[in-house]
Design an enzyme around this catalytic site. Structure first.
Site, PDB file in Angstrom:
ATOM      1  N   LYS A 100       1.175   5.891  13.489  1.00  9.92           N
ATOM      2  CA  LYS A 100       2.259   4.917  13.678  1.00  9.92           C
ATOM      3  C   LYS A 100       2.863   4.497  12.330  1.00  9.92           C
ATOM      4  CE  LYS A 100       1.061   0.589  14.247  1.00  9.92           C
ATOM      5  NZ  LYS A 100       1.641  -0.213  13.146  1.00  9.92           N
ATOM      6  N   THR A 139       2.052  -5.853   9.834  1.00  6.74           N
ATOM      7  CA  THR A 139       2.609  -4.594   9.347  1.00  6.74           C
ATOM      8  C   THR A 139       3.551  -4.069  10.410  1.00  6.74           C
ATOM      9  OG1 THR A 139       0.605  -4.137   8.093  1.00  6.74           O
ATOM     10  CG2 THR A 139       2.044  -2.265   8.555  1.00  6.74           C
ATOM     11  N   LYS A 188       4.864  -2.841   2.086  1.00  6.86           N
ATOM     12  CA  LYS A 188       3.574  -2.768   2.769  1.00  6.86           C
ATOM     13  C   LYS A 188       3.372  -1.380   3.392  1.00  6.86           C
ATOM     14  CE  LYS A 188      -0.128  -3.653   5.208  1.00  6.86           C
ATOM     15  NZ  LYS A 188      -1.462  -3.689   4.587  1.00  6.86           N
TER      16      LYS A 188
END
Lengths: 296, 296, 296, 296
Positions: C239, C94, C170
């Protein structure tokens, strides 16, 4: 004092002129060299390169954004590569805290001194030596700069010994301005839908609790729907809000109003208004209220 | 002129006194009758009931909130039931647009006149006849009130022929104040975490772009973390933001900053700070930044 | 096929094992080499360096974050420097859209192929070959990868010919998860303050309109206030929201819910909860409601 | 049991029919009497007035909003005035917590019993006796209602002894739905601007983490941009979010996502979309991204 001055836009012109006027030997540099002419007539020397402007005790930079400051300072033949050890780079541009930290490190490594001194004020204040200087740096670095700051501004605030902190304070000021713009925009959308005259409403605000330059300037633009030409473009507003949020993330300080402003500026830019004055946030408040008449 | 004045709190005291001072015959009423004494010494007459205060050409109300104004105006033996036909009720309280609409309807039905005249200014300004009067009403209703407004304020703004619109303008002013408080709070949380002195920071703001009473007052309170005693309690801030949002919903005007403020005030109240000054929003910004030292 | 697999964390272990199980020759690499042992026992070969793992037709990376992927791919002796021309790097981590763009450019320059194939699913799904693979890349690059995706997942979605778009999809999934967490948190704070049992409330939701894994997993954690050990830490949530916002800014798409989430995660991290599961956003909703009993 | 049923809209039709089918004597009432015909054919009795429908042990109401429920219950010749002492009013409408409190008080004063039993499910589920019943009330009130709830639903959740709490839970469900709509809208705006097919994206979500009815229904509508005719109008979405916020304010629970939703629905309504399905929030996300092609 021997001074270099890099960046002769609307702000830099006035600042450099006032340094000349205070009796300093000023070598000026601008990417488009024609900007230097008026200053040369007043007694400045024109440099053909950044490096030439660095043959000085102090070199100021007053540039548009991070990219320009990074290129001029850290690029090949830039300030870090050219300025004599012991000389000082005074960065007056509105840049990110992160870049200011990198400049501080680079100059330290090169044995040079570095201070941050962004300013509050518009081009007219720069010409009239009426800027407010937000200075940060080591005391021994700032002390000899004091007469220079006096030459360009009406008052100097020393906020920290860490140069990047002055950049933070400057960015926070732009955040406060953007917040005032958004809030005025919402209030104007509200009362004007009830039939209140926008100009009268702004007059009420600025006669009473909000008798401040920020509200007068932006309230007036919003009342008159005068978003072109831009005094400060929405795309730059988006950039500065992004820099404030980045600083907030680094310091771990949530800033919900700044987050809201980011989405508003992003909406304005995405819908074609990036070139408008940042007070054109008002068109979004009017649009969302279904007030098509008041939209840009 | 024969004037009734209902509501002798910090604001009403000064306003009534200035009407007496301008040579009018003023009959005053307050739920706690001792508040009338000082005014009686200056030449006012004390009424024992609302109805007594209504034997007048004009009756002012200056009360705490919707509930009080509704009780005094629409309750049994209230103003609507007591005021002579043709006389005028001037409502100066900060009330909802919706209640102002109901008052307008009730007075119209009773053959009475109604004007809204909320004010900007603190108790000292009320004493000194330095208020700003935001007036709305039919021209023939407002015209004879003009000398009365001159007696209590330094300037009158007539914003609409619809009385509730003055209440909207007043509420929008409180929205702007709350927005300034929140924004200053976030900015102070940000720069103080970088080590900048809060008081110096507020000095910078209020010396430059934000040299306005609102920023001076609330910036100072936030810098000094002086949230008690409350000049204006957070619970009242929540109420006024709610009224602004309700007005926005009625007029179909989204107000994202007001929504954010509502959640902030609600958080402050839910966590035990409803009695603090509304500038205690600053404690939330500090708390969310993990800056426990700066929280209330 | 000769396959390299770099990154043997909870997810990578299962994915690599399934590739071995499908009959491929798999060379595995992990910074801490002991993670490779179990796979070697199943028939994999352990590489001592990234470069060794690159002697393959296809090399997968499944690493923690941008920094790790950048180091392994673009660093000295990294994938870009080691992978034979014509071989393919499949990035399943990711990572940011921006880094994926840089990887695409670097591999193109080196004559290598590149595909993005992040996955949805938890470690158990990785072990059971039940992942959902979100693939993007040129058709000729993806076509031969198809049996590999079948070996690790239950279904593959090809979303674009541009690899970074799979990373965007994603990230958007993590944004949706975080939004569900925040919304459940607010709803639970609301009903539990009215005395409703949290677990029963989550049962109602997940029996009816929200009978989905996301609501079952996170609703359950929130009901039980089970925030340690973290399945996915709040600091990683912050994040990923940041990466979604960055992608939104690049594409000029305002994301108001993501902005709100950013401030919430930042608050959680700033107040000491960065190590908690990201569902600990629920502690903020409870705290802001003054419900100290329910806070972490 | 002798049952009255008031309100024969899409939901009420099916619920009343299932009560008839379970062998109860059901007297039905609807403002437009033709809605009763189908039920009379199945064996129900048509009442000409609310009072007639109240000659029962239990009277259900299933009406559109607060205004309708208030009129039918508290108005002249309403339920509170007509229902025998000891009989029970079961309120299944989606109403405010505040109105539910007033109904509870009115029925208590009249010696009647009161329970709240709003439902989750669409008209098809009502017809098929597949609703989920969220019940709240005193145990002795709810106990005899149990077979009635079984007749209309597939499962009953008793959430509190306080009737208004069931209304709160129901409203919170609509808040969660609206949040899912907004989040999907933002995510779709993001990925579709990167070229991902909307329908495929929704398929990915609903095949994986979000395999829930809410995401399937609203994701599908958003992918197909199918906002007319409205299954549930945006103006009703605005109303329910307002009721959730009001409940949150009463309980002192800040709900930042609900605040954001309020502004979004208000924008949709103010710009002419109040009649569209509430999933038309997606048009705002697309519009703010400058994606004019995808706006309504």
């Amino acid at each position: 004092m021997d001074i270099g001055f890099i960046g002769l836009g609307n702000m830099g012109q006035g600042m450099a002129a006032n340094l000349v006027g205070a009796g300093h030997r000023v070598t000026v540099y601008n990417r488009s060299p024609d900007k230097a002419e008026a200053l040369v007539q007043r007694g400045a020397t024109a440099a053909r390169t950044v490096a030439e402007a660095c043959r000085a005790e102090v070199v100021f930079t007053m540039l548009a954004d991070d990219r320009a400051v990074e290129a001029v300072t850290l690029g090949p033949d830039g300030i870090a590569a050219s300025l004599p050890a012991g000389s000082t780079h005074v960065s007056s541009s509105t840049i990110s805290v992160a870049l200011s930290e990198r400049l501080a490190a680079a100059h330290a490594e090169a044995g040079q001194r570095y201070a941050s001194a962004p300013v509050f004020g518009r081009p007219e204040a720069a010409s009239a030596a009426k800027l407010f200087v937000i200075a940060a740096g080591a005391p021994e670095v700032l002390q000899p700069l004091s007469p220079l700051f006096d030459a360009i501004g009406q008052r100097t605030f020393v906020v920290s010994e860490q140069p990047p902190t002055a950049n933070l304070v400057k960015l926070s000021g732009n955040f406060l301005l953007a917040s005032a713009i958004e809030t005025i925009s919402e209030a104007v959308a509200l009362v004007s839908k009830a039939g209140v005259d926008r100009q009268q409403y702004v007059d009420i605000l600025t006669s009473t609790l909000f008798a401040a330059p920020a509200y007068q300037t932006y309230g007036g633009l919003i009342a008159r729907q005068e978003f072109e030409p831009a005094g400060f473009a929405a795309s730059l507003g988006l950039k500065d809000v992004r820099l404030v949020l980045a600083a907030g993330e680094q310091l771990q300080v949530p800033l919900p109003v700044a987050s809201l402003l980011r989405d508003r500026f992003l909406t304005l830019v995405a819908t074609g208004g990036g070139h408008l004055d940042w007070s054109a946030l008002a068109t979004l408040a009017a649009r969302d209220a279904g007030d098509s008449d008041h939209s840009a």
